[in-house]
Design a protein around this motif. Structure first.
Motif, PDB file in Angstrom:
ATOM      1  N   LYS A 113       0.840  -1.198   0.000  1.00 13.10           N
ATOM      2  CA  LYS A 113       0.000   0.000   0.000  1.00 13.10           C
ATOM      3  C   LYS A 113       0.878   1.251   0.000  1.00 13.10           C
ATOM      4  CE  LYS A 113      -2.776   2.570   3.341  1.00 13.10           C
ATOM      5  NZ  LYS A 113      -1.610   3.453   3.679  1.00 13.10           N
ATOM      6  N   PRO A 114       0.473   2.308  -0.718  1.00 12.59           N
ATOM      7  CA  PRO A 114       1.201   3.575  -0.611  1.00 12.59           C
ATOM      8  C   PRO A 114       1.281   4.016   0.852  1.00 12.59           C
ATOM      9  CG  PRO A 114      -0.409   3.671  -2.381  1.00 12.59           C
ATOM     10  CD  PRO A 114      -0.651   2.382  -1.658  1.00 12.59           C
ATOM     11  N   LYS A 115       2.442   4.480   1.273  1.00 14.10           N
ATOM     12  CA  LYS A 115       2.659   4.811   2.682  1.00 14.10           C
ATOM     13  C   LYS A 115       1.844   6.016   3.132  1.00 14.10           C
ATOM     14  CE  LYS A 115       7.448   3.121   2.734  1.00 14.10           C
ATOM     15  NZ  LYS A 115       8.878   3.522   2.924  1.00 14.10           N
ATOM     16  N   TYR A 116       1.721   6.987   2.242  1.00 13.48           N
ATOM     17  CA  TYR A 116       1.192   8.289   2.659  1.00 13.48           C
ATOM     18  C   TYR A 116      -0.227   8.526   2.160  1.00 13.48           C
ATOM     19  CZ  TYR A 116       6.176   8.700   3.440  1.00 13.48           C
ATOM     20  OH  TYR A 116       7.472   8.468   3.847  1.00 13.48           O
ATOM     21  N   THR A 117      -1.015   7.479   2.142  1.00 14.76           N
ATOM     22  CA  THR A 117      -2.412   7.625   1.750  1.00 14.76           C
ATOM     23  C   THR A 117      -3.271   6.766   2.664  1.00 14.76           C
ATOM     24  OG1 THR A 117      -3.879   7.662  -0.185  1.00 14.76           O
ATOM     25  CG2 THR A 117      -2.516   5.717   0.075  1.00 14.76           C
ATOM     26  N   SER A 118      -4.540   7.061   2.722  1.00 10.78           N
ATOM     27  CA  SER A 118      -5.442   6.317   3.601  1.00 10.78           C
ATOM     28  C   SER A 118      -5.784   4.957   3.001  1.00 10.78           C
ATOM     29  CB  SER A 118      -6.730   7.111   3.812  1.00 10.78           C
ATOM     30  OG  SER A 118      -7.476   7.173   2.600  1.00 10.78           O
ATOM     31  N   PHE A 119      -6.318   4.073   3.838  1.00 10.35           N
ATOM     32  CA  PHE A 119      -6.774   2.780   3.326  1.00 10.35           C
ATOM     33  C   PHE A 119      -7.934   2.970   2.351  1.00 10.35           C
ATOM     34  CE2 PHE A 119      -4.510   1.148   7.069  1.00 10.35           C
ATOM     35  CZ  PHE A 119      -3.852   0.065   6.510  1.00 10.35           C
ATOM     36  N   ALA A 120      -8.781   3.968   2.611  1.00 13.30           N
ATOM     37  CA  ALA A 120      -9.901   4.228   1.700  1.00 13.30           C
ATOM     38  C   ALA A 120      -9.396   4.603   0.313  1.00 13.30           C
ATOM     39  CB  ALA A 120     -10.784   5.337   2.261  1.00 13.30           C
ATOM     40  N   ILE A 292       2.204   7.745  -6.009  1.00 13.70           N
ATOM     41  CA  ILE A 292       1.294   8.316  -5.012  1.00 13.70           C
ATOM     42  C   ILE A 292       2.098   8.891  -3.846  1.00 13.70           C
ATOM     43  CG2 ILE A 292      -0.483   7.750  -3.303  1.00 13.70           C
ATOM     44  CD1 ILE A 292      -1.562   5.676  -5.353  1.00 13.70           C
ATOM     45  N   ASP A 293       3.079   8.125  -3.389  1.00 13.86           N
ATOM     46  CA  ASP A 293       3.902   8.600  -2.275  1.00 13.86           C
ATOM     47  C   ASP A 293       4.735   9.821  -2.644  1.00 13.86           C
ATOM     48  OD1 ASP A 293       3.015   6.810  -0.357  1.00 13.86           O
ATOM     49  OD2 ASP A 293       4.514   5.296  -0.856  1.00 13.86           O
ATOM     50  N   GLU A 294       5.063   9.963  -3.922  1.00 13.29           N
ATOM     51  CA  GLU A 294       5.833  11.114  -4.390  1.00 13.29           C
ATOM     52  C   GLU A 294       4.943  12.318  -4.692  1.00 13.29           C
ATOM     53  OE1 GLU A 294       9.505   8.638  -6.547  1.00 13.29           O
ATOM     54  OE2 GLU A 294       7.874   9.478  -7.756  1.00 13.29           O
ATOM     55  N   GLY A 295       3.634  12.154  -4.517  1.00 16.55           N
ATOM     56  CA  GLY A 295       2.703  13.243  -4.769  1.00 16.55           C
ATOM     57  C   GLY A 295       2.401  13.472  -6.233  1.00 16.55           C
TER      58      GLY A 295
END
Length: 332
Positions: A113-120, A292-295
């Motif tokens: 899972k991406p580290k910096y995002t919610s489970f949703a 996603i983690d890199e924005g």
């Protein structure tokens, strides 16, 4: 465990919350405590007409899931207890889907899972990311500096397709139905947002491309939209659709322009048991997690419901033309 069970084909009322035993764990599988599950059009279609495995009823729907590894099989090497994962697996009527508190997934088909995002947000991502990636990068062979038309850019697949096209270095135009959605898609990177209710999108595309047409058109709507986009694509260009072409489609313009027509169904590897291709799809999710983690990539999971509200989520999806994705939060 609690799970939403499809008791029979029909309207959303056939989705009922029940107690089920935990799924059995295979030697290469992870037992995942789900935090969220994505809701996709395939779910409502299967609920309405029946699953791909009608002899295995009742069924738990939901292809997209995100959660935490609680246990793993003897031959698992990639993940350990506590790892956060997301994936597109099950939910077609065979292997249990993700409208549940727990599920199992072969470790080869899961991604971190991406580290910096919610489970949703993570649960909203897999099916649409893989669909857009395969459609644009693999079927459409999108290249840097090319121009692409993405239909329904504010939708689930559309909003990630815009971002993936921009990450490839392409110019993007998209169809939308309101000024609000125009602003939304432009914030995602669209160079041109065309309100198809007010404008002829073919003329707008041709004006935008100096009469040449786009290199790639991506149809996420189906019906007459597929045929309508043929004259908006350059000669020898690509058209990719995620819907089955309407039987009344007239192909003459596509033939005269030597268009390459591609069909995209990201569920094929799961349905056909194509392990290597399912592994490739997990690799797509790994790359997208990095972005996603890199924005560089955002997932819109604005519509969130409790697991017990699955019928309401299906009702909303079937109204059509929503922005972003719908999620079920599997924890009470």
């Amino acid at each position: 465990m609690k799970a939403v069970v499809m008791t029979a084909p029909g309207n959303p009322d056939v989705l009922q919350l029940r107690d089920l035993p935990l799924p059995s764990l295979g030697s290469r599988e992870l037992l995942v405590k789900l935090k969220a599950a994505g809701v996709n059009p395939i779910d409502t279609k299967l609920r309405g007409r029946g699953t791909f495995f009608p002899d295995k009823m009742p069924a738990v729907l939901g292809c997209d899931g995100a959660g935490v590894v609680e246990e793993f099989g003897a031959n698992v090497t990639k993940f350990r207890v506590g790892d956060e994962v997301y994936f597109c697996n099950g939910g077609l009527g065979g292997h249990q889907g993700n409208y549940a508190e727990y599920t199992t997934v072969d470790e080869r088909f899961a991604a971190r899972k991406p580290k910096y995002t919610s489970f949703a947000e993570a649960a909203a991502a897999p099916l649409v990311l893989i669909t857009a990636w395969e459609a644009l990068y693999e079927r459409g062979r999108l290249s840097p500096n090319e121009r692409v038309l993405i239909h329904a850019g504010a939708g689930g697949v559309g909003h990630v397709a815009i971002q993936l096209a921009k990450l490839k270095g392409a110019s993007v135009c998209t169809t939308i139905s309101s000024q609000e959605k125009a602003r939304y898609t432009q914030e995602l990177g669209a160079d041109l947002a065309i309100n198809y209710k007010q404008n002829d999108f073919v003329k707008a595309v041709l004006d935008w491309t100096n009469g040449e047409g786009v290199d790639v058109a991506f149809d996420t709507v189906g019906g007459e939209t597929l045929q309508k986009c043929f004259p908006a694509v350059r000669v020898y260009g690509d058209v990719v659709t995620i819907l089955e072409p309407d039987k009344n489609t007239i192909w003459k313009v596509a033939r005269n322009r030597n268009l390459r027509i591609s069909l995209e169904l990201m569920l094929t590897p799961m349905l056909q048991g194509m392990i290597e291709t399912q592994q490739h799809q997990a690799e797509i999710l790994e790359q997208c997690a990095t972005w996603i983690d890199e924005g560089k990539l955002k997932i819109d999971a604005r519509h969130q419901y409790k697991l017990s509200e699955a019928a309401k989520a299906h009702d909303l999806l079937e109204t059509g033309s929503i922005t972003g994705k719908i999620i079920l939060l599997t924890e009470s």
